[in-house]
Design an enzyme around this catalytic site. Sequence first.
Site, PDB file in Angstrom:
ATOM      1  N   ASP A  33       1.011  -1.358   0.128  1.00 54.89           N
ATOM      2  CA  ASP A  33      -0.157  -0.398  -0.219  1.00 54.89           C
ATOM      3  C   ASP A  33       0.332   1.392   0.158  1.00 54.89           C
ATOM      4  OD1 ASP A  33      -2.486   1.354  -0.087  1.00 54.89           O
ATOM      5  OD2 ASP A  33      -2.623   1.876   1.981  1.00 54.89           O
ATOM      6  N   HIS A  50       2.645   3.574  -9.495  1.00 57.29           N
ATOM      7  CA  HIS A  50       2.598   1.844  -9.421  1.00 57.29           C
ATOM      8  C   HIS A  50       3.734   1.292  -9.952  1.00 57.29           C
ATOM      9  CE1 HIS A  50      -1.294   1.908  -8.049  1.00 57.29           C
ATOM     10  NE2 HIS A  50      -2.052   2.171  -8.797  1.00 57.29           N
ATOM     11  N   LEU A 144      10.615 -20.998  -4.327  1.00 58.39           N
ATOM     12  CA  LEU A 144       9.565 -19.916  -3.513  1.00 58.39           C
ATOM     13  C   LEU A 144       8.186 -20.456  -4.230  1.00 58.39           C
ATOM     14  CD1 LEU A 144       8.599 -17.809  -1.570  1.00 58.39           C
ATOM     15  CD2 LEU A 144       9.926 -16.070  -3.392  1.00 58.39           C
ATOM     16  N   LEU A 208      -7.243  -5.098   6.595  1.00 59.11           N
ATOM     17  CA  LEU A 208      -7.164  -6.364   6.235  1.00 59.11           C
ATOM     18  C   LEU A 208      -6.660  -5.670   4.269  1.00 59.11           C
ATOM     19  CD1 LEU A 208      -7.351  -9.278   7.538  1.00 59.11           C
ATOM     20  CD2 LEU A 208      -5.714  -8.874   6.661  1.00 59.11           C
TER      21      LEU A 208
HETATM   22  C1  FPP Z   1      -1.648  -0.094  -3.733  1.00 55.56           C
HETATM   23  O1  FPP Z   1      -1.570   1.408  -3.343  1.00 55.56           O
HETATM   24  C2  FPP Z   1      -1.417  -0.944  -4.479  1.00 55.56           C
HETATM   25  C3  FPP Z   1      -2.660  -1.222  -5.228  1.00 55.56           C
HETATM   26  C4  FPP Z   1      -3.311  -1.373  -5.555  1.00 55.56           C
HETATM   27  C5  FPP Z   1      -1.699  -1.842  -7.210  1.00 55.56           C
HETATM   28  C6  FPP Z   1      -0.171  -2.770  -6.347  1.00 55.56           C
HETATM   29  C7  FPP Z   1       0.650  -3.083  -7.396  1.00 55.56           C
HETATM   30  C8  FPP Z   1       1.833  -2.993  -7.927  1.00 55.56           C
HETATM   31  C9  FPP Z   1       2.992  -2.660  -6.735  1.00 55.56           C
HETATM   32  C10 FPP Z   1       2.280  -3.416  -8.972  1.00 55.56           C
HETATM   33  C11 FPP Z   1       1.811  -4.004  -9.756  1.00 55.56           C
HETATM   34  C12 FPP Z   1       2.137  -5.765  -9.609  1.00 55.56           C
HETATM   35  C13 FPP Z   1       2.099  -6.813 -10.555  1.00 55.56           C
HETATM   36  C14 FPP Z   1       2.379  -8.028  -9.553  1.00 55.56           C
HETATM   37  C15 FPP Z   1       3.051  -5.843 -11.050  1.00 55.56           C
HETATM   38  P1  FPP Z   1      -2.204   2.273  -3.743  1.00 55.56           P
HETATM   39  O2  FPP Z   1      -2.516   2.601  -4.815  1.00 55.56           O
HETATM   40  O3  FPP Z   1      -3.654   2.465  -3.074  1.00 55.56           O
HETATM   41  O4  FPP Z   1      -1.879   3.434  -2.489  1.00 55.56           O
HETATM   42  P2  FPP Z   1      -2.548   4.647  -2.065  1.00 55.56           P
HETATM   43  O5  FPP Z   1      -4.025   4.262  -0.551  1.00 55.56           O
HETATM   44  O6  FPP Z   1      -0.856   5.460  -1.325  1.00 55.56           O
HETATM   45  O7  FPP Z   1      -3.545   5.742  -3.237  1.00 55.56           O
END
Ligand code: FPP
Length: 254
Positions: A33, A50, A144, A208
Amino acid sequence: MQLGLPHPIKIKKSPKKAEDFTRLPEHVAIIMDGNGRWAKNHHYSVSKGHKQGTETLREIIRHTDDLGIHSLSLYAFSTENWSRPVEEVNALMQLILDFFASEIDELDAKNVRIRILGDKSRLPEKQRTTLVLAEERTAHNTGLNLNIAINYGGRAEIVRAAQILALRAQRGELDPRTITEEDFSNCLYTAGQSDVDLLIRTSGEMRLSNFFLYQCAYAEFTFPKVLWPDFTIADYDSALESFSGRQRRFGGRQ
Ligand code: FPP
């Protein structure tokens, strides 16, 4: 001439080795997050956040593998994430393709087994094919166990398990009165895998968000305040260190 203060020297801690820990979790789950907030802080687009988060992901997978941890589960895209702006969803879908294109050879060579958790049917065809190929290619690997949750929701997973068991009962294949927890967990996406030992959620949020509702029954939790793109190997080692000091009783008294 301006006499500025010297730049603070950042000492980079060297990554820990398995023998540096008294105990390591068998199964680590991570809610990655903070990409959006990281992007905002840097005046970047959310997509760039991202993308930077994907760099962290690569490092964390490598370190997990180096430590010999058995399973790593990553929450990459939830069933609720479809409601985000279309550009952000498209960027995440593209990152999934880019990630597998660049990582699959190394992951396979390192004997990593990839499993995708979630409903692939709603994903665009390219992504679906890529994910299925990655699973098939690594199906016989014994290193893994890497679970990546994509279009995953914990409640949907539980409902799906109930449906699978109900259908079996309807066909007369099982007696509903004899259904065990093991039968139930064998109908989850994580069938046959051990429960989560340590759940890490970055960015300081403490919830969660519909991830691994069943699998986290006895998980230890840690909520580092750092945003996912800034999460370092040293932060990860600290979370693992904190786990090694936890007393786990699983409802008992020992
Ligand atoms: C949450 O941060 C993160 C996500 C919804 C996406 C997580 C994805 C990646 C790290 C990369 C993509 C995955 C792969 C497998 C290549 P948020 O955007 O909700 O953060 P915020 O709460 O600060 O807005």
